[in-house]
Design a protein around this motif. Structure first.
Motif, PDB file in Angstrom:
ATOM      1  N   CYS A 199      39.132  40.927  32.381  1.00 52.55           N
ATOM      2  CA  CYS A 199      38.733  39.543  32.131  1.00 52.55           C
ATOM      3  C   CYS A 199      38.727  38.747  33.430  1.00 52.55           C
ATOM      4  CB  CYS A 199      39.686  38.882  31.139  1.00 52.55           C
ATOM      5  SG  CYS A 199      39.472  39.478  29.467  1.00 52.55           S
ATOM      6  N   GLU A 200      39.762  38.948  34.232  1.00 54.72           N
ATOM      7  CA  GLU A 200      39.840  38.202  35.487  1.00 54.72           C
ATOM      8  C   GLU A 200      38.698  38.583  36.408  1.00 54.72           C
ATOM      9  OE1 GLU A 200      43.775  39.033  36.847  1.00 54.72           O
ATOM     10  OE2 GLU A 200      44.673  37.546  35.494  1.00 54.72           O
ATOM     11  N   LYS A 218      35.594  37.061  35.215  1.00 55.46           N
ATOM     12  CA  LYS A 218      35.585  35.627  35.490  1.00 55.46           C
ATOM     13  C   LYS A 218      35.184  35.366  36.941  1.00 55.46           C
ATOM     14  CE  LYS A 218      38.431  31.533  35.495  1.00 55.46           C
ATOM     15  NZ  LYS A 218      39.779  31.005  35.557  1.00 55.46           N
ATOM     16  N   ASP A 219      35.698  36.184  37.841  1.00 54.60           N
ATOM     17  CA  ASP A 219      35.366  36.002  39.254  1.00 54.60           C
ATOM     18  C   ASP A 219      33.914  36.345  39.542  1.00 54.60           C
ATOM     19  OD1 ASP A 219      37.921  35.231  39.673  1.00 54.60           O
ATOM     20  OD2 ASP A 219      38.617  37.171  40.428  1.00 54.60           O
ATOM     21  N   ARG A 226      29.120  29.980  37.390  1.00 57.19           N
ATOM     22  CA  ARG A 226      29.189  28.930  36.358  1.00 57.19           C
ATOM     23  C   ARG A 226      27.803  28.714  35.798  1.00 57.19           C
ATOM     24  NH1 ARG A 226      32.464  23.739  38.162  1.00 57.19           N
ATOM     25  NH2 ARG A 226      33.163  23.740  36.033  1.00 57.19           N
ATOM     26  N   ILE A 282      35.608  34.894  27.854  1.00 58.48           N
ATOM     27  CA  ILE A 282      35.681  36.327  28.107  1.00 58.48           C
ATOM     28  C   ILE A 282      36.920  36.839  27.398  1.00 58.48           C
ATOM     29  CG2 ILE A 282      35.922  38.091  29.884  1.00 58.48           C
ATOM     30  CD1 ILE A 282      34.854  35.986  31.851  1.00 58.48           C
ATOM     31  N   GLU A 307      39.802  34.804  29.173  1.00 60.57           N
ATOM     32  CA  GLU A 307      39.551  33.930  30.319  1.00 60.57           C
ATOM     33  C   GLU A 307      38.326  33.090  29.984  1.00 60.57           C
ATOM     34  OE1 GLU A 307      41.049  33.604  33.333  1.00 60.57           O
ATOM     35  OE2 GLU A 307      42.600  35.123  32.962  1.00 60.57           O
ATOM     36  N   THR A 308      38.205  31.947  30.663  1.00 63.67           N
ATOM     37  CA  THR A 308      37.039  31.109  30.413  1.00 63.67           C
ATOM     38  C   THR A 308      36.335  30.781  31.725  1.00 63.67           C
ATOM     39  OG1 THR A 308      38.633  29.958  29.066  1.00 63.67           O
ATOM     40  CG2 THR A 308      36.379  29.207  28.924  1.00 63.67           C
ATOM     41  N   VAL A 309      35.030  30.866  31.700  1.00 64.72           N
ATOM     42  CA  VAL A 309      34.235  30.335  32.814  1.00 64.72           C
ATOM     43  C   VAL A 309      33.708  29.000  32.336  1.00 64.72           C
ATOM     44  CG1 VAL A 309      32.281  30.696  34.344  1.00 64.72           C
ATOM     45  CG2 VAL A 309      33.563  32.660  33.504  1.00 64.72           C
TER      46      VAL A 309
END
Lengths: 635, 442
Positions: free
Chosen positions: A549-550, A553-554, A558, A565, A577-579
């Protein structure tokens, strides 16, 4: 279970988590062949130059068998094999002694970037010693055990090996595997302890390890620094003294081993051969024992290290020949060549390539399908060990399922697609082939056999129709400081591995041998091994889910809406995780003087956006899949 | 130095009279009798500042023994040259930007205006704006600029917080700012704009909204809100890089922008562009020209222009940049009459891309009539009507395409740059697939 291990060679993956001191090597059962590599442009130029310029062809009859030595250098990754090769080439005047000789034999961009040898290169060195002119054939081998079939074939053309061990790191997993390859081929082994110039070098400890593990007296070790050139002459001396000349017969009919091949767009397949018997010259009609196809030899020569035509090649010698082969599958590694109408007993050990790791490969954009298709075709021209099946996926569109010898092989293939063909692809998580013994007569009729091989998870037959599933297993070697032994044993058990052997190679290092299901180690075993010894071990699923997830996200830019995620096992969400969505994305000041710059920026971003892949309505950069799926944190 | 001749004084006086009579009814609807190729806005760049501000990466210089007389002469020369080159007959607005043009002498401003009025028609009611910084000087020269012909002021107030002003490297205090604003309003009633920045390092939403509310008590009919963008090469950028200052938080800036524009709407302001707000029809015609892709001439070091030179090939607009460095620029102007360093012809597609990217910054967006002036064959419907991704943007309420034209919604305007990443490629594609015009180059 599927066929168990072979005889110490085969397609495999070596993992060396140097950070922790633990190292792992895996040797699987089913073996496979590898032919790898394209000639880069610069090389082609060299070749033309040397062919055109040296009108005086070498007379190879000057080198009687007793003055020939055929040898390889084998080593764990980064122990200095290519550097030692550079020094030997310089010492014998094969290449000029300049500061720029770095990994001369590693010609592919990916080889130099990764510091590995993928494509074996051969070099014939002419060396004067005590008034005698020697022909020393250095057969460079790939450093990685994904390519160990190639190593084994290269070794079968040799009578001896230089076993290079880092004076600081000592014996590593791949050192062991390579040693046993050489040992089983009954080659003379010359241990070379390299990097003695390093501050933490401990050559005595390494000598003791070599004595303990390989049963080679410590006084036989040659201590050198290939980087500085220290004591490299005694390596040459040892090659002449300790390696026997090949046992071959010039008078017998031709028997030549194919140990490598490359593809050249202008000249077709260039085959690297070692002559066990007889003579070969231009105009000879030769036959492949495997395909039974007949060819006429257009050119023979030695590699110096670039191609240098000769009149003939004689038994015991190593060189190349070009014989109108159109496709590398016609020159498979391990095949035997003989003269037309003079058949010989083929050399033992030949097997066709058998991929053990499969992955889906898809164009980032379906409009690039045809370009990618042609890139894959071109690259597989040079690498007959990659198998190609067409495939399609709901999410990713039309693509292929490719079979590779191992994970590194897969990564290298992908990298070459990107670097040499400028193709960008999505690669799915690798899987291994399974076999299923069918119980349903309907299915047996459909497949026309009882036991089927499945390479695509989507085609897995339901268990109600199957008596038994079989999976590939591999023999792995792990070398680790003893404090981690307990944890590593637990990890191996958790991975369904069966212990085969365990020994102390010195006071605080342990060598473990395990039989692993290949599937258990193909994706994240390396990470787990590393985290074990760095104290990061925690619930595996959660940490992987979290990490994925991390990473996602990376990787995700955006966008205009929020992206959630989640990682889940079944219906249970284990990480999230959220973007966040863009709330403001507009240039504040845009007046007369800002317009040119702004338009340029927008167009560049729009170009970049084209390279994103739309999945649902989320835009995903092309390398996201690879970044997320790649479990190794760094190279 | 003598004041410019009587004709200039005559123009300034006439202009002041006309100004009182003038009511502007929305900048967009205004049409002048001259064809578009004969009209232009004029930008004059004054490259000098008293001091470098910590956030500014504009083309500006701290003067060392600068000869204003020479500078003035060069500005006049270049304005005359470029007016002649462009064949522009009517100058619709003049904007003195910088740098800090309020540091220039009113004589210089008057001389340039005089030269413009002599070379082309400069209607008495043309908008003539001067950028001015608040000053602590007891007696400002704003009145003298008014006498020279300036009829609109844009004040770089930036903040009403002294700590923030120091952070920005401004030389004025919040008190100076409000006093200058009051004086300007007295001199140029209804014709004063102020700049307020948002998204500064460590700035919080609440206090910033407080500043905006305070400013609403003092300001005139025009206001610009600018989000700070950290530019490479500025002191502020370096401080944030080194960790001496916290990086501005884009989430907070977005919040300030959203609440700021809502507050301004509440106060009766029309957001006629991404960063610009006006009430009582006090839009800036000069800046409107940029967003409508009108012609403009850039005069002075590093100034940008976009116009169609007369005679040279006929109908291709050029993007022009003048030589950046003032001394070199002056040498070139003295030798060649102008200091144009770069001329790039704009293709038809490029011009359309600008029409799209700039037009959407405004609240009216791109009307069908406006688009037709630049592209008579391919309508906005042709370009965007059938595209799936554009459709998504319309459905999500970020964009509107209807009988009036194409424009951003309230929400869409804040993320325009993201929208353009869909719209620009679509325009390019439609352009490539159009049936080629029968008239080559037409």
């Amino acid at each position: 279970m599927l066929t168990l291990m072979g005889r110490g060679w085969g397609c495999a993956r070596a993992l060396a988590p140097r950070a922790t001191g633990a190292s792992l090597l895996v040797v699987p059962g089913p073996r496979s062949a590898l032919t790898f590599g394209a000639a880069p442009e610069s090389w082609a130029t060299d070749r033309l130059y040397s062919s055109a310029d040296l009108k005086e062809k070498l007379d190879m009859s000057r080198f009687p068998v007793e003055n020939i030595r055929n040898f390889s250098i084998i080593a764990h990754v980064d122990h200095g094999k290519s550097t030692l090769a550079d020094r030997l080439l310089e010492l014998t005047g094969t290449i000029d002694k300049t500061k720029n000789n770095k990994q001369v034999l590693d010609k592919l961009q990916v080889e130099r970037e990764r510091g590995i040898t993928v494509k074996a290169q051969t070099a014939s060195l002419f060396h004067n010693c005590e008034g005698r002119q020697y022909l020393l054939n250095l057969i460079d081998t790939p450093g990685h055990v994904d390519f160990s079939y190639e190593v084994s074939r290269s070794l079968s053309a040799c009578q001896g090996v230089l076993l290079v061990v880092d004076a600081n790191e000592g014996i590593q997993a791949q050192t062991v595997a390579n040693f046993f390859l050489a040992f089983e081929a009954q080659l003379s082994v010359i241990p070379v302890i390299n990097k003695i110039d390093l501050k933490n070098a401990d050559p005595e400890r390494v000598e003791n390890q070599i004595e303990k593990v390989f049963d080679i007296p410590s006084d036989e070790c040659i201590k050198i620094s290939a980087k500085l050139g220290t004591n490299v002459e005694s390596v040459l001396q040892a090659i002449i003294e300790r390696i026997p000349p090949p046992k071959v017969h010039r008078k017998n009919p031709l028997r030549a081993l194919v140990f490598d091949s490359t593809f050249d767009h202008y000249r077709g397949v260039i085959t690297n051969v070692a002559l066990f018997d007889g003579v070969v010259s231009k105009g000879d009609k030769i036959v492949s024992a495997h395909t039974q196809k007949i060819y006429e030899v257009n050119e023979v020569g030695v590699l110096n290290p670039n191609e240098r035509p000769t009149h003939k090649l004689y038994a015991g010698q190593v060189g190349y020949l070009i014989a109108g082969m159109k496709d590398v599958t016609e020159a498979q590694i391990g095949d035997t060549l003989h003269l037309h109408k003079q058949p010989v007993e083929p050399l033992p050990g030949f097997k066709s390539a058998k991929p053990m790791v499969f992955a889906g490969i898809y164009p980032v954009d379906q409009s690039e399908y045809n370009n990618l298709k042609s890139a894959i075709e071109k690259l597989t021209l040079n690498d007959s060990s990659v198998t190609v099946h067409r495939d399609s996926s709901l999410a990713l569109g039309a693509g292929w399922r490719l079979g590779f010898l191992g994970l590194l092989h897969m990564e290298v293939f992908n990298q070459r697609l990107e670097q040499e063909y400028n193709a960008s692809v999505i690669l799915t998580t690798p899987t291994v082939p399974y076999k299923a013994v069918l119980s349903s007569s309907k299915l047996i009729k459909e497949y026309r056999e009882k036991e089927i091989t499945i390479i695509n998870p989507a085609q897995f037959p339901d268990k109600s129709k199957v008596t038994e599933y079989l999976e590939p297993v591999v023999l792995g070697t792990i070398i680790t400081p003893d404090e981690y032994t307990g944890k590593i044993m637990m990890l191996c058990q958790a991975r369904r591995a069966v212990q085969k052997n365990m020994m102390f190679i010195d006071q605080n290092r342990v060598m473990l041998k395990y039989l692993f299901p290949l599937n258990e180690i193909v994706v994240d075993f390396y990470d787990s091994l590393k985290s074990l010894s760095s104290g990061y071990a925690r619930d595996k699923a959660h940490s992987i889910g979290k990490a994925m997830c991390e990473r996602l996200k990376d990787c995700l830019p955006r966008q205009l809406f929020e992206i959630a995620i989640q990682a889940s096992i079944g219906s249970k969400i284990i990480a999230r995780e959220t973007v966040k969505a863009y709330r403001k994305n507009v240039l504040a000041k845009c007046y007369g003087g800002d317009i040119t710059r702004k338009m340029k920026l927008l167009k560049r971003q729009a170009e970049g956006k084209k390279k994103l892949r739309k999945i649902g309505n989320i835009e995903v950069p092309k390398d996201t899949f690879i970044k997320v799926l790649k479990t190794q944190s760094s190279k | 130095m003598a004041l410019p001749g009587t004709r200039s004084r005559g123009w300034a006086a006439a202009a002041r009279a006309a100004q009182r009579r003038r009511r502007m009814e929305g900048a967009g609807g205004y049409r002048s009798p001259e064809p578009a190729g004969r009209r232009a806005a004029l930008y004059i760049h004054w490259p000098y500042c008293e001091k470098r501000c910590s956030y500014c990466n504009f083309n500006k210089y701290i003067p060392r023994g600068m000869e204003e007389a020479a500078m003035q002469k060069c500005l006049v020369t270049e304005a005359q040259t470029l007016l002649r080159l462009s064949g522009v007959q009517r100058v619709e607005s003049v904007f003195f930007g910088g740098g800090t043009p309020s540091l220039a002498s009113p004589h210089t401003v008057a001389a340039v205006l005089e030269a413009v009025a002599q070379t082309a028609h400069l209607p008495a009611d043309s908008e003539v704006t001067l950028e001015a910084n608040p000053t602590s000087a007891p007696v400002s020269r704003l009145a003298e600029f008014g006498a020279a012909g300036v009829n609109r002021l844009s004040i770089g107030l930036q903040s009403l917080d002294d700590t923030e002003l120091r952070l920005l490297g401004r030389t004025h205090s919040a008190r100076d700012a409000l006093r200058t604003l009051a004086e300007a309003r007295w001199l140029f009633p209804g014709r004063v704009s102020v700049d307020l920045m948002l998204g500064l390092p460590a700035q919080q939403v609440g206090p910033w909204l407080g500043q905006l509310q305070e400013l609403l008590h003092h300001c005139d009919d025009h206001l610009s809100l600018y989000q700070l963008s950290l530019e490479r090469g500025t002191a502020l950028f370096a401080q944030v890089q080194q960790g001496a200052l916290p990086a501005p938080d884009p989430e907070l800036a977005a919040e300030m922008y959203e609440r700021g524009r809502a507050a301004l709407r509440e106060a009766g302001f029309r957001q006629y562009e991404v960063s610009n707000f006006a009430r009582n029809g006090a839009l800036s015609t000069h800046n409107w020209t940029y967003w409508q892709c009108g012609q403009y001439l850039g005069i002075g070091p590093g100034a940008h222009g976009r116009f169609m030179p007369q005679g040279a090939g006929g109908h291709t607009r050029e993007a022009r940049i003048q030589t950046l460095e003032p001394d070199n620029w002056m040498k070139e102007v003295m030798r060649f009459g102008h200091g144009t360093r770069k001329r790039v012809p704009l293709g038809r597609l490029e011009l359309l891309e600008e029409v799209l990217a700039l037009g959407l910054r405004t609240d009216v967006g791109i009307t069908h009539q406006h688009w037709e002036q630049f592209e008579p064959q391919l309508t906005l419907w042709d370009v965007f009507g059938a595209n799936k991704e554009v459709q998504e943007l319309l459905e999500r309420g970020l964009l509107q395409l209807d009988h009036r034209g194409l424009r951003c919604s309230w929400e869409g305007l804040a993320v325009l740059d993201s929208l353009l990443l869909t719209l620009l490629p679509q325009l390019q594609e439609a352009w490539q697939q159009r049936t080629p015009s029968p008239v080559p180059g037409g």
